[in-house]
Enzyme design. Structure first.
Site, PDB file in Angstrom:
ATOM      1  N   HIS A   1       0.863  -1.181   0.000  1.00 26.03           N
ATOM      2  CA  HIS A   1       0.000   0.000   0.000  1.00 26.03           C
ATOM      3  C   HIS A   1       0.898   1.228   0.000  1.00 26.03           C
ATOM      4  CE1 HIS A   1      -3.751   2.266   0.840  1.00 26.03           C
ATOM      5  NE2 HIS A   1      -2.902   3.118   1.392  1.00 26.03           N
ATOM      6  N   CYS A   2       0.789   2.028  -1.061  1.00 24.59           N
ATOM      7  CA  CYS A   2       1.662   3.181  -1.234  1.00 24.59           C
ATOM      8  C   CYS A   2       0.967   4.435  -0.703  1.00 24.59           C
ATOM      9  CB  CYS A   2       2.024   3.373  -2.706  1.00 24.59           C
ATOM     10  SG  CYS A   2       3.138   4.762  -2.996  1.00 24.59           S
ATOM     11  N   PRO A   3       1.478   5.048   0.361  1.00 20.83           N
ATOM     12  CA  PRO A   3       0.823   6.255   0.876  1.00 20.83           C
ATOM     13  C   PRO A   3       0.991   7.464  -0.041  1.00 20.83           C
ATOM     14  CG  PRO A   3       2.867   5.821   2.067  1.00 20.83           C
ATOM     15  CD  PRO A   3       2.654   4.651   1.162  1.00 20.83           C
TER      16      PRO A   3
ATOM     17  N   GLY B   1      -1.859   6.970  -2.374  1.00 22.52           N
ATOM     18  CA  GLY B   1      -3.129   6.764  -1.676  1.00 22.52           C
ATOM     19  C   GLY B   1      -3.909   5.577  -2.179  1.00 22.52           C
ATOM     20  N   GLN B   2      -3.225   4.490  -2.505  1.00 22.40           N
ATOM     21  CA  GLN B   2      -3.913   3.323  -3.062  1.00 22.40           C
ATOM     22  C   GLN B   2      -3.051   2.080  -2.869  1.00 22.40           C
ATOM     23  OE1 GLN B   2      -6.485   1.618  -3.648  1.00 22.40           O
ATOM     24  NE2 GLN B   2      -7.323   2.668  -5.464  1.00 22.40           N
TER      25      GLN B   2
END
Length: 448
Positions: free
Chosen positions: A180-182, A185-186
């Site tokens: 999950h890549c902050p 945002g996804q």
């Protein structure tokens, strides 16, 4: 223009189909939807604006203070191409960012009910007992001749396919979950990993491009004005700021590009690599470097398993009803404490009646005749005996629990009765004849 969902889009669609809502309106994950379910983001979608700012702001500074000056130092067509290329790279990176962040990464929808048991697993139970059924936590499946274990997801109530994992941030199971890549945002999964890698790679190229032309701008100042490099830097402070900024950024995005290039060559995900899934066993998905890259970039993206705009029946709301001052779900049986509360109320009434009868005691014999009935009870014994109309009920009191009263009956032991009678004899103003008569009446009532 980036628009959020309007109030009308959040409400169930009105029309002839009452009781139906869009899938995204009843979605149980933590995702955020825009444009009526056409775009799906993670719960940390606000970080996307920060990422866009970190890309657009330095490019704008470069175009105004560096590229515009370089257009005068190069021939006409070459000078314009510097500006065109940086703008094209920026737009390309932003499009890839939106394709990564705003699409379904490969979410597997939840089941309404757990799957059926293929075989019974439980202990033998006796007649009238409910067997305890258990779903196996893992299952074995064969992938390219290698046995792979798949796990059961308690949240989504299904067995996760191979390479699938549950994202704790989005609260969804994602196919070929990478991480999950902050910054976008996804979740990064099966359906957006290609765009994620291309986004990281394009931003790496953009950093290198800006960094290189900032040095070219400083070199042009040195040659044009015949000054040292330090004097040239003072004449173009924007170039120095962009050189430092792009130097730091290229280590981040460039490092990600190299790392994910390595993962693609091994056909691994970040999640699998960090958990050392294939350190001691064969990777069943590794097809060789060339085929692994072709699998990521040259194969068609599978369609989404979810139609977020489809209409589904609205789940009925669970109504609650008030029971004894509290709220409980309708599927919970009425607790036994209702009867307990009734008993406590009866005991309180009995105590109040006893207190009232003490206030109405005759000064001669200290007894209350209650409308001429034969039940003459002293004030102390009235706390032991049941009040009128309460025969057959068991009254529980925390201070009288050791008095020898059996549950469901009013049999009093001889020791308890003798102590109670002895206490009643200490009441001032009471005659022995009256007390004897009262004791006989009490014994008659107890026998009855």
């Amino acid at each position: 223009m980036y628009l959020g969902p309007s109030l009308s889009s959040l409400a169930p669609d009105s029309g002839g189909e009452s009781g139906l809502v869009r899938t995204y309106q009843a979605w149980k994950g933590s995702n955020v939807f825009f444009l009526g379910g056409r775009l799906i983001f993670g719960p940390d979608v606000r970080s996307l604006f920060l990422t866009i700012f970190l890309i657009v702001a330095p490019v704008a500074v470069f175009c105004v203070f560096v590229a515009r000056k370089l257009m005068d130092n190069f021939p006409h067509h070459l000078g314009i191409s510097i500006m065109v290329i940086v703008i094209a790279l920026t737009l390309f990176a932003l499009i890839l960012l939106l394709l990564t962040s705003g699409r379904d990464p490969g979410v597997i929808a939840r089941n309404a009910n757990p799957p059926e048991l293929e075989g019974y697993e439980g202990t033998e139970v006796g007649p009238g007992q409910t067997p305890q059924l258990r779903l196996p936590r893992t299952k074995d499946v064969v992938v390219n001749g290698v046995v792979v274990k798949i796990k059961y997801c308690d949240t989504c109530m299904h067995y996760r396919p191979p390479r699938c994992s549950h994202c704790s941030i989005c609260n969804n199971c994602v196919q070929k979950f990478d991480h999950h890549c902050p910054w976008v945002g996804q979740c990064i999964g099966l359906r957006n990993y290609r765009f994620f890698f291309m986004f990281v790679f394009s931003t790496t190229l953009l950093c290198i491009y800006v960094h290189a032309f900032c040095w070219i701008r400083i070199r042009k100042i040195m040659n044009g004005e015949n000054v040292s490099i330090w004097k040239a830097m003072t004449k173009s402070p924007a170039s120095i700021v962009l050189i430092i900024y792009t130097f730091i950024s290229v280590w981040f995005v460039g490092g990600l590009t190299v790392f994910h290039s390595y993962l693609i060559s091994r056909n691994q995900s970040t999640y699998e690599n960090f958990r050392n899934r294939y350190d001691e066993r064969v990777n069943p998905y590794n097809k060789g470097v060339i085929k692994n890259f072709m699998e990521v970039f040259c194969t068609s993206i599978p369609p989404s398993k979810n139609n977020f705009r489809a209409k589904i029946p609205k789940e009925p709301a669970i109504t609650s009803r008030r029971i004894s001052g509290g709220f409980t779900s309708p599927n919970i049986r009425k607790p036994v404490s209702d009867i307990e509360m009734g008993r406590k109320l009866a005991w309180g009434e009995a105590v109040r009646e006893a207190d009232g009868s003490e206030g109405r005691t005759n000064n001669d014999d200290n007894v209350d005749k209650l409308g001429g009935s034969a039940n003459h009870v002293t004030a102390d014994l009235s706390r032991i005996l049941p009040p009128e109309g309460m025969e057959g009920r068991s009254i529980s009191h925390h201070r009288r629990s050791s008095w020898g009263i059996k549950s469901g009956s009013w049999d009093i032991s001889s020791e308890t009765f003798a102590s109670a009678v002895g206490a009643s004899k200490q009441v001032p103003g009471s005659s022995n004849g009256n007390l004897t008569q009262e004791n006989q009446q009490v014994q008659t009532n107890l026998k009855v």
